[in-house]
Design an enzyme around this catalytic site. Structure first.
Site, PDB file in Angstrom:
ATOM      1  CG  ASP A  14      -2.320   0.449   0.948  1.00  0.00           C
ATOM      2  OD1 ASP A  14      -2.471   1.267   0.027  1.00  0.00           O
ATOM      3  OD2 ASP A  14      -3.259   0.046   1.660  1.00  0.00           O
TER       4      ASP A  14
ATOM      5  N   GLY B 181      -3.214   4.653  -8.237  1.00  0.00           N
ATOM      6  CA  GLY B 181      -3.181   5.365  -9.514  1.00  0.00           C
ATOM      7  C   GLY B 181      -2.675   6.795  -9.435  1.00  0.00           C
TER       8      GLY B 181
ATOM      9  CG  ASN C  84       2.898   9.030  -7.919  1.00  0.00           C
ATOM     10  OD1 ASN C  84       3.368  10.146  -8.083  1.00  0.00           O
ATOM     11  ND2 ASN C  84       2.494   8.598  -6.735  1.00  0.00           N
TER      12      ASN C  84
ATOM     13  CG  ASP D  58      -9.740   1.888  -0.823  1.00  0.00           C
ATOM     14  OD1 ASP D  58      -8.738   2.027  -1.536  1.00  0.00           O
ATOM     15  OD2 ASP D  58      -9.684   1.606   0.379  1.00  0.00           O
TER      16      ASP D  58
END
Ligand code: GLA
Length: 407
Positions: A153, A188, A190, A208
């Site tokens: 994460d 998403g 970067n 999410d």
């Protein structure tokens, strides 16, 4: 001469089998088709423990999901509480009293694979210890515990550079001595689809998911329709070993209808998305099992060509998606975004299915198979006039027809 040849062949086979046993698959070969499995987050959040994970593995086998292709059982955030004096991650002793190795042994004993979660920041999204500065140590710990899949994460990343952080963990996994699928969960922000190809096997493309069909829940949660709209333009970035990941499925969690869940499963399959379920596998109703084990739809998802499908025609409420499959076949999905049924009047000749990259369109001699009705339904030589239910789909496989070269 014959004898020498046979001996050489046997030695070669022994060598290959010893090689694959000790080193397993190479990192590059781990996700040639989109990974399939289960993850604890969508349904259980932090309410996880070893019993749940063991029973989930049992459920995956008993429900027929394992036979349908699911294999990874992944614990998301909240399994970890600390680091010990050597810096090694410590699992929650109350929730995982037998330790993670015993759990992965159990999952493996069922013929399945075991996955875990960590984070590139100092802390995870639930403020548990993250892997920053411990990447190589954690990768070795995961290998020692028998981990086969890591979801990684992006919370608490501070000033960290995304490419550098994910590259470090990728290197750590490649050197840890065990093949581990690397799931990049950077939401998403970067544009991971532009850099993740040799770093990980799948990369999240969105914030999410939530268990709703068409919803935008502030600040950053999306339903099925919002997510497909984000993923659609990214079709060209996906391929074997590097998949766009629109998040775990919500099928079976109760917030949507049977048709809406069928739609989610169909579109995830059209988009070659990882099929990571997020429901309670211990207590699924027949409808949930029917969706999750629809082998004909799964075959589209797992098609070895690995091309992500895209929106071919947009009529507003009605969309037509196509996906080129191997063996000269196509998947076609009619999507009804509205809350009223739509009667199709689709003329295959007028709206010729063409491929964006390839210079052909299809003739009107293709056999159609309905992948939810499990029936062959004739050829594309006449108008298609079926009814697409509200928020529903008709998903077809086209085969055996001819292509016409564009001039
Ligand atoms: C982030 C991820 C989710 C989940 C949670 C866990 O929000 O995007 O998928 O892993 O963290 O805390």
């Amino acid at each position: 001469m014959m004898k020498t040849f046979t001996m050489t062949k046997i030695l070669l086979m022994l060598f290959i089998s010893a090689f694959t046993t000790s080193f397993g698959q190479s990192f590059d070969d781990l996700a040639k088709t989109p990974p399939m499995g289960w993850n604890s987050w969508n349904k259980f959040r932090c309410e996880i423990n070893e019993e749940l994970v063991r029973e989930t593995a049992d459920g995956m086998v008993e429900s027929g999901m394992m036979d349908a292709g699911y294999k990874y059982v992944v614990i998301d955030d909240c399994w970890q509480v600390d680091r010990d004096k050597n810096g090694e991650l410590v699992p929650d002793p109350e929730r995982f009293p037998s330790g993670i190795k015993a759990l992965s042994d159990y999952v493996h004993s069922k013929g399945l694979k075991f996955g875990i979660y960590s984070c590139a920041g100092d802390l995870t999204c639930q403020d548990r210890p993250g892997s920053r500065g411990h990447e190589f140590q954690d990768a070795r710990t995961f290998a020692k515990w028998g981990v086969d899949y890591l979801k990684y994460d992006w919370c608490h990343h501070g000033q960290l550079d995304a490419v550098a952080s994910y590259t470090t963990m990728s290197k750590a996994l490649k050197e840890c001595g065990r093949p581990i699928v690397f799931s990049i969960c950077e939401w998403g922000t970067n544009q991971p689809w532009t850099w993740s190809e040799n770093i990980g096997h799948l990369h999240r493309i969105n914030w999410d998911i939530r268990d709703c069909f068409d919803c935008n829940i502030a600040p950053v949660f999306f339903g099925t329709m919002q997510i497909i709209d984000i993923n659609e333009p990214l079709w060209k970035f996906a391929g074997p070993g590097h998949w766009n990941d629109p998040d775990m499925l919500e099928i079976g969690n109760g917030g949507q209808t049977f048709e809406e869940y069928k739609t989610q499963f169909s579109l995830w399959s059209m988009m070659a998305s990882p099929l990571i379920t997020g429901n309670d596998l211990r207590s699924m109703n027949d409808e949930t099992i029917e969706i999750l084990t629809n082998k004909e739809v799964i075959d589209v998802n797992q098609d070895p060509l690995g091309q992500q499908g895209y929106r071919h025609i947009d009529y507003g409420d009605l969309e037509v998606w196509i996906r080129l499959l191997s063996d000269n076949e196509f998947a076609v999905c009619f999507l009804n975004r509205s809350d009223k049924e739509i009667k199709l009047d689709f003329d295959w000749r007028k709206y010729r299915i063409t491929h964006r990259k390839e210079k052909f369109y299809i003739d009107n001699d293709w056999e159609m198979r309905d992948l939810w009705k499990h029936k062959n339904i004739g050829k594309t030589d006449k108008k298609f006039d079926e009814v697409v239910p509200a928020h529903g789909v008709i998903m077809l496989r086209l085969s055996g027809g001819s292509k016409i070269k564009k001039v």
